[in-house]
Design a protein around this motif. Structure first.
Motif, mmCIF file in Angstrom:
data_model
loop_
_atom_site.group_PDB
_atom_site.id
_atom_site.type_symbol
_atom_site.label_atom_id
_atom_site.label_comp_id
_atom_site.label_asym_id
_atom_site.label_seq_id
_atom_site.Cartn_x
_atom_site.Cartn_y
_atom_site.Cartn_z
ATOM 1 N N ILE A 169 -8.224 2.490 0.672
ATOM 2 C CA ILE A 169 -8.225 1.296 1.510
ATOM 3 C C ILE A 169 -9.652 0.992 1.947
ATOM 4 O O ILE A 169 -10.388 1.883 2.352
ATOM 5 N N TYR A 208 0.883 -1.160 0.000
ATOM 6 C CA TYR A 208 0.000 0.000 0.000
ATOM 7 C C TYR A 208 0.922 1.212 0.000
ATOM 8 O O TYR A 208 1.760 1.360 0.892
ATOM 9 N N GLN A 258 -9.574 -4.361 4.231
ATOM 10 C CA GLN A 258 -8.118 -4.290 4.089
ATOM 11 C C GLN A 258 -7.478 -3.716 5.353
ATOM 12 O O GLN A 258 -6.465 -4.234 5.836
ATOM 13 N N ILE A 310 -3.017 4.114 -2.752
ATOM 14 C CA ILE A 310 -4.155 4.364 -1.865
ATOM 15 C C ILE A 310 -4.896 5.662 -2.153
ATOM 16 O O ILE A 310 -5.988 5.876 -1.634
ATOM 17 N N ARG A 313 3.142 5.200 5.469
ATOM 18 C CA ARG A 313 3.465 4.537 4.210
ATOM 19 C C ARG A 313 4.958 4.313 4.043
ATOM 20 O O ARG A 313 5.748 5.075 4.583
ATOM 21 N N GLN A 315 -0.959 -1.173 -4.536
ATOM 22 C CA GLN A 315 -2.203 -0.414 -4.443
ATOM 23 C C GLN A 315 -1.888 1.023 -4.079
ATOM 24 O O GLN A 315 -1.432 1.303 -2.972
ATOM 25 N N TYR A 356 -6.391 9.090 3.034
ATOM 26 C CA TYR A 356 -5.204 8.273 2.781
ATOM 27 C C TYR A 356 -3.941 8.788 3.465
ATOM 28 O O TYR A 356 -3.033 8.030 3.797
#
Length: 117
Positions: A36, A5, A40, A31, A90, A29, A85
């Motif tokens: 999400i 992600y 998930q 985001i 991340r 993915q 997001y």
């Protein structure tokens, strides 16, 4: 499952993806484009043991919304991550049943070690 992600507009995420040189069996993915889902996030939380560990306190919105001055609970962390997001730390990399959260050097080295096994 092998999944990442990430945010395509995040230079750090892109640098890490390039550095890891992931095989094609990893699903990526973005985001921002594909938000999400609740399922998930709940799967990530099971591997991480808390929503707070998935939450980015370095997000600009965290400061702008005054969240650093509030006492947040697990449901709050979940709510904010699902709401925008930018609150997800991340990248989040899942390799089978192991999760790696964030972009610290230690985390990325652990991912490399796992991939190269």
């Amino acid at each position: 499952m092998k999944k990442v992600y990430y945010l395509k507009t995040c230079n750090t995420c892109l640098r890490i993806l390039k550095e890891l040189n992931l095989s094609s069996d990893f699903m990526l993915q973005d985001i921002k484009i594909e938000p999400i889902t609740v399922k998930q996030l709940e799967e990530m939380r099971e591997l991480a043991d808390s929503y707070e560990s998935l939450f980015s306190k370095r997000s600009k919105l965290y400061t702008d919304m005054g969240l650093k001055n509030q006492v947040l609970e697990e449901r709050d962390f979940k709510h904010y991550i699902l709401g925008h997001y930018t609150f997800l730390s991340r990248p989040v990399i899942i390799i089978n049943n192991e999760i790696f959260i964030g972009n610290s050097k230690k985390t990325i080295e652990a991912v490399k070690a796992k991939i190269n096994k």
